[in-house]
Enzyme design. Sequence first.
Site, PDB file in Angstrom:
ATOM      1  N   ASP A 100      67.152  83.488  23.103  1.00 31.19           N
ATOM      2  CA  ASP A 100      68.431  83.722  22.439  1.00 31.19           C
ATOM      3  C   ASP A 100      68.704  85.221  22.452  1.00 31.19           C
ATOM      4  O   ASP A 100      68.032  85.983  21.758  1.00 31.19           O
ATOM      5  CB  ASP A 100      68.353  83.205  20.998  1.00 31.19           C
ATOM      6  CG  ASP A 100      69.690  82.769  20.457  1.00 31.19           C
ATOM      7  OD1 ASP A 100      70.690  83.430  20.792  1.00 31.19           O
ATOM      8  OD2 ASP A 100      69.732  81.782  19.708  1.00 31.19           O
ATOM      9  N   ASP A 202      74.397  84.954  22.144  1.00 29.83           N
ATOM     10  CA  ASP A 202      75.037  84.808  20.842  1.00 29.83           C
ATOM     11  C   ASP A 202      76.439  85.423  20.845  1.00 29.83           C
ATOM     12  O   ASP A 202      76.648  86.513  21.382  1.00 29.83           O
ATOM     13  CB  ASP A 202      74.151  85.499  19.799  1.00 29.83           C
ATOM     14  CG  ASP A 202      74.593  85.256  18.379  1.00 29.83           C
ATOM     15  OD1 ASP A 202      74.650  84.084  17.965  1.00 29.83           O
ATOM     16  OD2 ASP A 202      74.888  86.240  17.676  1.00 29.83           O
ATOM     17  N   GLU A 265      77.558  81.360  23.781  1.00 31.26           N
ATOM     18  CA  GLU A 265      78.071  80.767  22.545  1.00 31.26           C
ATOM     19  C   GLU A 265      79.535  81.180  22.393  1.00 31.26           C
ATOM     20  O   GLU A 265      79.842  82.361  22.245  1.00 31.26           O
ATOM     21  CB  GLU A 265      77.282  81.235  21.323  1.00 31.26           C
ATOM     22  CG  GLU A 265      77.777  80.552  20.044  1.00 31.26           C
ATOM     23  CD  GLU A 265      77.308  81.212  18.769  1.00 31.26           C
ATOM     24  OE1 GLU A 265      77.251  80.516  17.739  1.00 31.26           O
ATOM     25  OE2 GLU A 265      77.012  82.417  18.767  1.00 31.26           O
ATOM     26  N   HIS A 327      72.023  75.209  14.813  1.00 33.25           N
ATOM     27  CA  HIS A 327      71.522  75.810  13.581  1.00 33.25           C
ATOM     28  C   HIS A 327      72.630  76.335  12.670  1.00 33.25           C
ATOM     29  O   HIS A 327      72.335  76.781  11.557  1.00 33.25           O
ATOM     30  CB  HIS A 327      70.575  76.959  13.933  1.00 33.25           C
ATOM     31  CG  HIS A 327      71.244  78.058  14.708  1.00 33.25           C
ATOM     32  ND1 HIS A 327      71.682  77.883  15.996  1.00 33.25           N
ATOM     33  CD2 HIS A 327      71.568  79.319  14.370  1.00 33.25           C
ATOM     34  CE1 HIS A 327      72.257  78.998  16.415  1.00 33.25           C
ATOM     35  NE2 HIS A 327      72.197  79.890  15.449  1.00 33.25           N
ATOM     36  N   ASP A 328      73.870  76.290  13.127  1.00 33.62           N
ATOM     37  CA  ASP A 328      74.994  76.797  12.336  1.00 33.62           C
ATOM     38  C   ASP A 328      75.908  75.694  11.808  1.00 33.62           C
ATOM     39  O   ASP A 328      76.879  75.994  11.107  1.00 33.62           O
ATOM     40  CB  ASP A 328      75.849  77.755  13.174  1.00 33.62           C
ATOM     41  CG  ASP A 328      75.160  79.073  13.462  1.00 33.62           C
ATOM     42  OD1 ASP A 328      74.348  79.506  12.619  1.00 33.62           O
ATOM     43  OD2 ASP A 328      75.430  79.668  14.516  1.00 33.62           O
TER      44      ASP A 328
END
Length: 533
Positions: A100, A202, A265, A327-328
């Site tokens: 990531d 990200d 993302e 995860h969000d």
Amino acid sequence: MKASRHWWQTDVVYQIYPRSFQDSNGDGIGDLPGIRQRLDYLQWLGVDAIWLSPIFPSPMADFGYDVANYVDVDPMFGTLAELDQLVSETHQRGMRVLLDLVPNHSSDEHPWFVAARSSRDNPYRDWYIWRDPAPDGGPPNNWLSYFGGPAWSLDSTTGQYYLHLFDPKQADLNWRNPEVRHAIYDAMRFWFARGIDGFRIDVIWMLIKHPDLPDNPPDPQWKAGQPDQHRLLRRYDQHQPEVHTVIREMRMVADEYQDKVLIGEIYLPIDDLVAYYGENLDGVHLPFNFNLVTLGEWNAQAIRALVEHYERALPPGGWPNWVLGNHDQPRIASRLGQPMARLAQMLLLTLRGTPTLYYGDELGMEDVPIPAELVVDPQGIRTPGHGRDPERTPMQWDATAWAGFTTGTPWLPLATNYATHNVTHQQDDPQSMLALTHHLLELRRASAALNRGSYATVATSEPDLFAYLRRAGGEKILVILNMGATPVTLDLSSVGPTGTLAASTGMQRTGHVTLDAVMLDAVEGLVIAIDED
């Protein structure tokens, strides 16, 4: 001659939140040796690539998304040598490892920012975004942090504000500065040279901000009671046209190596999202498609319209991808309920394109309520009731203490139902969610139609039903999803006369079917291998 495919077009990506996957040393926090201990499970499950949420050195203000060193491993997770070992053992099993990358912002404890804030004339000053106070002494503009409150913090040493679209301890890097770009590109090369197979990048659509930093306009759709950070349209702090130049440069770095992948993302509508493939497919290989996650109405007609829109919008040669959770976002089983989560899993693993599976969703793991005193997510602390801790709780491995995740006290509470909702229990249950996921992954791997075939919607008269055909060569696979609350019988003989049931969401049905009278229960999905004419 068959068209060649890259591994990332046929593989299934599995996201691991390292803090929550497996703890090997009893400190209550997952780590790299713990992930290594579970490689046999991941291989058995049938995933092809694991993506690790950030493992870089960090003060953990945002649990690794505040990076203090882009080319090392935080001792909490292990060592660089242990990461090398994990990569090696993963590769030996025929799987790949993605990291990531967090290039939009660094920790305020990164040496770059420590130097930048030391004086206005420090060489690193322009590595971040600084502005003088507004005439009233307040922030330079009205931009808001995604975690709540202003997106600016005043630095008392130099008397200027610095930008942070997230936590104040996550200072935004200035991607208009070539030195910043080259530093991150060198970090990418460091990991590629160590055998990392790619990056999930990200908030890639936020890297470039409007050069004049104008105020964002109000969002007319915002209503009182919604999070304050959503009351403005983010017109100038993200999705700027110059970002595509940066992404092309990142792609050039990846292309220096053999068959690496960049996954971006990007939370944008489809028509904006597809621009991130690049004008000549020289952007990210896979702009993450979160539209199933953000879909307002979960029903057959809305999903069919979404899939068809996406398929039409893809640039020629652009490869699709789908995501159900991360995860969000609240977990799919909590958003939709367990029966519909099974249907969603079948959808994810049979649509055209690369699927990404969030750890625990193969079990139907649900959000865990977190008492206020145990909330640790900075977003949840600054915006109570809107935190992300509930979807980040420890993986449920077995019925022993702490679900087999740790011998210590886990960093977040476990689900109360872990004694029955765990890997060991579901591996012994042929009708479990895990059994369904494992079966669908095996089916997808064995079927050219599913892992690389074409997509076509199949028309039906039932408004609660979504059906589509996947085809490669002479193989045809029909997927039928009944999202309604009542059973249906329908005629799909236009697709073919007969077929064999390859999968059902309940894992109970097998055998031959005639397509002129296909029966589905309420909230049931079927995968049918069509017999050759």
